[in-house]
Design a protein around this motif. Structure first.
Motif, PDB file in Angstrom:
ATOM      1  N   ARG A   6       7.820  31.297  70.515  1.00  0.00           N
ATOM      2  CA  ARG A   6       7.270  32.229  69.303  1.00  0.00           C
ATOM      3  C   ARG A   6       5.936  32.295  69.330  1.00  0.00           C
ATOM      4  NH1 ARG A   6      11.589  32.935  68.639  1.00  0.00           N
ATOM      5  NH2 ARG A   6      13.240  32.523  66.783  1.00  0.00           N
ATOM      6  N   SER A  22       3.724  29.688  56.436  1.00  0.00           N
ATOM      7  CA  SER A  22       5.051  30.628  56.414  1.00  0.00           C
ATOM      8  C   SER A  22       5.593  30.601  57.735  1.00  0.00           C
ATOM      9  CB  SER A  22       4.934  32.092  55.877  1.00  0.00           C
ATOM     10  OG  SER A  22       3.969  32.056  55.030  1.00  0.00           O
ATOM     11  N   PHE A  23       4.844  30.783  58.875  1.00  0.00           N
ATOM     12  CA  PHE A  23       5.472  30.829  60.267  1.00  0.00           C
ATOM     13  C   PHE A  23       6.114  29.452  60.586  1.00  0.00           C
ATOM     14  CE2 PHE A  23       4.361  30.025  64.825  1.00  0.00           C
ATOM     15  CZ  PHE A  23       5.104  30.874  65.180  1.00  0.00           C
ATOM     16  N   GLU A  25       7.065  27.034  58.335  1.00  0.00           N
ATOM     17  CA  GLU A  25       8.355  26.801  57.628  1.00  0.00           C
ATOM     18  C   GLU A  25       9.389  27.583  58.103  1.00  0.00           C
ATOM     19  OE1 GLU A  25       7.722  27.911  53.317  1.00  0.00           O
ATOM     20  OE2 GLU A  25       5.868  26.590  53.292  1.00  0.00           O
ATOM     21  N   GLU A  26       9.352  28.640  58.522  1.00  0.00           N
ATOM     22  CA  GLU A  26      10.392  29.572  59.324  1.00  0.00           C
ATOM     23  C   GLU A  26      10.832  28.802  60.376  1.00  0.00           C
ATOM     24  OE1 GLU A  26       9.684  33.663  59.802  1.00  0.00           O
ATOM     25  OE2 GLU A  26       8.821  33.869  57.962  1.00  0.00           O
ATOM     26  N   GLU A  29      12.914  25.686  59.544  1.00  0.00           N
ATOM     27  CA  GLU A  29      14.177  26.186  59.090  1.00  0.00           C
ATOM     28  C   GLU A  29      15.363  26.560  60.378  1.00  0.00           C
ATOM     29  OE1 GLU A  29      14.233  29.104  56.014  1.00  0.00           O
ATOM     30  OE2 GLU A  29      12.800  27.776  54.760  1.00  0.00           O
ATOM     31  N   GLU A  30      14.679  26.998  61.104  1.00  0.00           N
ATOM     32  CA  GLU A  30      15.253  27.479  62.368  1.00  0.00           C
ATOM     33  C   GLU A  30      15.479  26.331  63.197  1.00  0.00           C
ATOM     34  OE1 GLU A  30      14.576  30.720  65.965  1.00  0.00           O
ATOM     35  OE2 GLU A  30      13.214  30.935  64.547  1.00  0.00           O
ATOM     36  N   THR A  38       8.059  19.352  59.249  1.00  0.00           N
ATOM     37  CA  THR A  38       7.715  20.462  59.030  1.00  0.00           C
ATOM     38  C   THR A  38       6.380  20.445  58.231  1.00  0.00           C
ATOM     39  OG1 THR A  38       9.889  21.298  59.073  1.00  0.00           O
ATOM     40  CG2 THR A  38       8.085  22.929  58.333  1.00  0.00           C
TER      41      THR A  38
END
Length: 138
Positions: A6, A22-23, A25-26, A29-30, A38
């Motif tokens: 990514r 945010s990046f 956090e995503e 989660e992924e 995290t």
């Protein structure tokens, strides 16, 4: 073997730290990372990015910082690239945490924090770019 890759571009503006958060956090989660992992990764990357934003470029110049994340079997590899002033954060002396805050060098705690969270931190200057590589075992 790479499972996932990514990347995100961040402007050298401290308000962009929320975009980074945010990046991450995503990403967490992924990959179903523990919340604490995290949070720690986010903390380390915020420090690294804030350092670049504050020190790499002359004020009022707009630049882009690139964060590339590569996920392998057991590791996350974060590569931060910027075209700013040559700066190797790994060469910053470790902070004497016994000193009162006002006597500590600026930015010194950042690398201390990053090292304590990441399993490996390295730096290279390639083609007038700073490359900060941080590896986290997961």
């Amino acid at each position: 073997s790479i499972i996932m890759e990514r990347e995100i571009k961040i402007l050298n503006d401290l308000n962009e730290i929320t975009v980074l958060a945010s990046f991450i956090e995503e990403l967490g989660e992924e990959l179903s990372l523990p919340f604490e992992t995290t949070m720690n990764i986010n903390l380390a990357l915020e420090e690294a990015v804030a350092n670049i934003i504050m020190y790499a470029y002359p004020a009022h110049e707009q630049h882009t910082i690139l964060l590339r994340v590569t996920h392998t079997e057991k590791q996350l590899v974060f590569l931060l690239t910027d075209k700013g002033t040559s700066f190797d954060p790994t060469q910053v002396d470790e902070v004497d945490v016994t000193l009162p805050l006002e006597e500590r060098p600026i930015g010194g705690l950042g690398i201390f924090l990053i090292r304590s969270i990441m399993n490996e931190v390295s730096y290279q200057r390639i083609d007038n770019e700073n490359h900060l590589i941080m590896k986290k075992d997961i």
